[in-house]
Design an enzyme around this catalytic site. Structure first.
Site, short mmCIF file in Angstrom:
data_model
loop_
_atom_site.label_atom_id
_atom_site.label_comp_id
_atom_site.label_asym_id
_atom_site.label_seq_id
_atom_site.Cartn_x
_atom_site.Cartn_y
_atom_site.Cartn_z
N GLU A 29 0.82 -1.22 0.00
CA GLU A 29 0.00 0.00 0.00
C GLU A 29 0.85 1.27 0.00
O GLU A 29 0.80 2.09 0.92
CB GLU A 29 -0.95 0.01 1.20
CG GLU A 29 -2.03 -1.04 1.09
CD GLU A 29 -3.12 -0.90 2.16
OE1 GLU A 29 -2.87 -0.24 3.19
OE2 GLU A 29 -4.19 -1.46 1.97
N GLU A 54 -6.56 -7.66 -0.61
CA GLU A 54 -6.98 -7.48 0.78
C GLU A 54 -8.43 -7.05 0.82
O GLU A 54 -8.87 -6.19 0.06
CB GLU A 54 -6.17 -6.38 1.48
CG GLU A 54 -4.81 -6.78 1.95
CD GLU A 54 -4.18 -5.66 2.79
OE1 GLU A 54 -4.92 -4.92 3.46
OE2 GLU A 54 -2.96 -5.52 2.72
C1 GLA Z 1 -4.23 -2.26 4.95
C2 GLA Z 1 -2.91 -2.92 5.16
C3 GLA Z 1 -2.99 -4.12 6.03
C4 GLA Z 1 -3.92 -3.88 7.18
C5 GLA Z 1 -5.25 -3.47 6.68
C6 GLA Z 1 -6.24 -3.30 7.79
O1 GLA Z 1 -4.92 -2.77 3.89
O2 GLA Z 1 -2.25 -3.26 3.97
O3 GLA Z 1 -1.69 -4.43 6.45
O4 GLA Z 1 -3.38 -2.89 7.99
O5 GLA Z 1 -5.11 -2.26 6.01
O6 GLA Z 1 -7.46 -2.84 7.35
#
Ligand code: GLA
Length: 712
Positions: A146, A302
């Site tokens: 991210e 995710e």
């Molecule tokens: C992001 C991060 C994860 C986690 C999620 C929680 O997507 O990449 O590591 O922290 O948020 O919602």
């Protein structure tokens, strides 16, 4: 090969005693997990000190996963540097706008322009790639994580130097920067490259074009980090694809520019289950991801099984929603559904973020739903690789969005919200849409919607005109063409080069929903009533302020039945040759009586529509219904069923019932691949997918918050 359809999640075994790995793998097999992302936040464990590596635990995890037939998306672990890096090299830590150096103890504390960070990150990447290059479990690389989520910019000296270099590369001369930034205003003119610095804290409003260049630079600085890691991986593990996880239309990275260097597009998405519009969010992001990859399948890398922990109040997903939204992503082009995270943490900042294995363990609704989704995904695996064919496309451009956000005025309307609202209209109408960058080929679409392209180039205006010439319907929304390609105000009427196509010139903006600032009213800061007192306020009481209403009705000008309301925004339009007025906005003043709000102008084989306001759901719905009818675009289902989203991907039809009541979908033919059973009331999931039935013009019941999938 990455399994399709992939199912799994972030697997962080380093958080647990090593004995848990066997139990984890047994559970993964039970759930049908076939892909896990390992090591996203394990730099400190893999390299506890400079030059000291510990791969032993990871070797075991990789071996065991492979033995169980589970593929690994191996993370490069560079998203969260270990404390020793920040301690030994404070230059790796980012500096915020106020000059504060951010510390460790959280995550993502790296300065994108730090040479030391990059050097050390690449040491880690190289060590991982060398060690696991030949490991049979390795199927994909997950670079960083991210990018930009928490830190997308840094205001330190190294970033300043990098920004100067970036400006030199873009503009060549100081004079050209001065011209584009318009530095004659407010005495901002630069005389030497050394004077350029990042736009840290300053007295008041910042130069808008400077800010947009800073946004571009920051996105590019992060992209350079990604590319540097990818170069090492491509060299040491050719043939293993790379990804990095996007966050939808996240503000600070230009997804179009990044996508060109990403082998497999992936996305993270956490819509709020308390919002009845949450499924729109998933749909929007899925369509965007598919489009970033040029139509290729992406991976939902995710999401979560139930609640996140980072909202003030964290709604749980209702029974069935986890599977329903997952199948929605598959319907819209995902070939993988993964979650953050496999096992819910017992400690740390995300302890209360749901996982696939929740704190409660197997005896839980979450686990039952995790197993159920694994089975559902395998039932629909025939869809893998399939394409969604859209005849309509929506233009989305990060750079224009930056320009709009950085412009001071004319109104604070978030361009992403506008783009999402138009997408929502297509979502609610059952029409597939792609997203487009202004430089893309427009040729394959019957309908192109430009929700709001604040900064417009002549090239794109010409491309739109050509598309209309050849038969496309072009729908352009308000606040388009306020700026030209340089980011300067469009002189001679907004819309500029689009005016001839649309038959409209925007003479001025006329925002509504404008109320006086409390401080400008009078001492005390509040209006003393809706009306001024004619006796004691004889002057002010005769002044009308018609713009205070936040919305005004849209009235069909030709009895066409178009309606709805204009929200917050209207424009003063001059109608040029060839355009007809379809809808007028009537204000409660004489300033713009019956002003044109929606226009239509035939052009070549096609038609150009202009929407000079921000219409509400009905306004957008009426316009799009009219355009679809003219363009000959029909919804996936001949009869729309309330609550049901229908999406066709390849020859597979997904019927996704987001509603709370069972829905009957008529006139279907095909073989049922998956027929979701109704969610059980008692906190557990019952029933098995009843596949195999053949329908020939028959109907099917789609249970509430459930899905039916058919092979056509
Ligand atoms: C992001 C991060 C994860 C986690 C999620 C929680 O997507 O990449 O590591 O922290 O948020 O919602």
């Amino acid at each position: 090969m990455i399994p399709a359809i992939a199912y799994g999640g972030d697997y962080n075994p380093e958080q647990w005693p090593s004995a848990k790995v066997d139990e984890d793998i047994a559970l993964m097999r039970e759930a049908g997990v076939n892909l896990v992302t390992v090591g996203v936040f394990s730099w400190a464990v893999l390299q506890p000190q400079p030059g000291v590596f510990d791969f032993g635990w990871l070797d075991i995890v990789m071996d065991k996963l492979h033995a169980a037939g589970i593929a690994v998306d191996l993370a490069t672990a560079t998203a969260s540097p270990p404390p020793w890096l920040g301690h030994l090299h404070p230059d790796t830590l980012p500096v915020n706008r106020d000059g504060v150096r951010l510390g460790y103890g959280s995550r993502q504390q790296f300065n994108p322009s730090s040479a030391t960070y990059l050097r050390e990150a690449l040491v880690m990447v190289r060590a991982l790639a060398e060690r696991y290059a030949k490991h049979p479990a390795l199927k994909m690389w997950h670079i960083n994580n991210e990018y930009g989520c928490h830190v997308h910019e840094s205001f330190d000296a190294e970033s300043a130097e990098a920004f100067r270099q970036w400006l030199k590369d873009r503009y060549t001369t100081v004079e050209e920067v001065n011209r584009v930034w318009g530095t004659r205003f407010w005495s901002q003119q630069y005389s030497d490259w050394a004077e350029f610095v990042p736009p840290a804290a300053m007295p008041t409003l910042a130069n808008p074009n400077m800010m947009t260049d800073w946004n571009r630079f920051c996105s590019d600085a992060l992209l350079a980090c990604y590319k540097a890691e990818k170069a090492v991986l491509d060299e040491l593990t050719p043939g293993i694809p790379t990804t990095t996880n996007f966050m939808g239309a996240f503000a600070w990275v230009d997804g179009w520019k990044w996508a060109a260097d990403i082998d497999i597009i992936s996305n993270d998405s956490y819509p709020d289950p308390s919002d009845p519009r949450a499924a729109r969010e998933f749909a929007f992001e899925s369509d965007l991801m598919r489009s970033l990859g040029g139509g290729k399948p992406f991976i939902q890398l995710e999401q979560t099984t139930s609640a996140v922990q980072w909202r003030a109040r964290n709604a749980v997903k209702r029974p069935g929603q986890y599977k329903l939204w997952s199948l929605q992503a598959v319907a819209r082009g995902a070939d993988g559904i993964c979650q953050f995270q496999w096992r819910q943490s017992a400690s740390g900042a995300e302890t209360f973020h749901s996982g696939m294995v929740p704190h409660a363990g197997k005896a839980s609704r979450t686990w039952a739903e995790v197993v159920e989704l694994g089975s559902a995904l395998s039932s629909v695996s025939a869809v893998a690789g399939g394409r969604v064919e859209a005849q309509a496309a929506i233009v989305w451009d990060w750079e224009s969005a930056w320009a709009q956000r950085n412009a001071i005025g004319p109104v604070e309307i978030e361009p992403l919200t506008i783009a999402k609202s138009w997408h929502a209209t297509f979502f609610e109408s059952g029409i597939a849409t792609d997203f487009l960058h202004p430089d893309h080929d427009l040729g394959k679409y019957k309908l192109i919607v430009v929700p709001s392209l604040f900064q417009l180039s002549e090239t794109f205006a010409a491309a739109l005109a050509q598309a209309a010439e050849q038969g496309a319907h072009v729908v352009v929304g308000a606040l388009t063409g306020a700026l030209n390609a340089d980011g300067h105000a469009q002189l001679g009427g907004y819309l500029g080069p689009l005016a001839p196509l649309l038959g409209v010139r925007v003479v001025d903006y006329a925002p509504i929903g404008v109320t006086p600032q409390p401080t400008e009213i009078e001492a005390g800061g509040a209006l003393d009533g809706p009306d001024l007192d004619a006796v004691y306020e004889p002057i002010s009481s005769l002044v009308k302020t018609p713009a205070t209403r936040a919305s005004v009705p849209l009235v069909a000008a030709d009895g066409s039945g178009l309606g709805g309301n204009a929200i917050g925004w209207v424009e003063e339009l001059e109608i040029l040759d060839g355009a007809g007025v379809l809808v007028k906005a009537t204000f409660d003043s004489l300033d713009l009586p019956g002003a044109p709000a929606v226009t239509r102008r035939p052009h070549g084989q096609g038609v150009a529509w202009y929407v000079g306001t921000n219409p509400d759901a009905r306004g957008r719905g009426d316009i799009i219904t009219a355009v679809l009818a003219e363009a000959g675009i029909t919804a996936v289902l001949p009869v729309q069923v309330p609550g049901v989203e229908a999406v066709q991907r390849g020859s597979v039809l997904f019927l996704l019932n987001h509603g709370d009541v069972d829905a009957v979908v008529p006139q279907l033919s095909g073989t049922i691949l998956y027929h979701g059973a109704p969610p059980a009331p008692a906190g557990q999931v019952t029933g098995q997918p009843a596949g195999g039935a053949v329908l020939s013009g028959g109907s099917v019941t789609v249970a509430a918050r459930n899905a039916v999938v058919l092979q056509l």
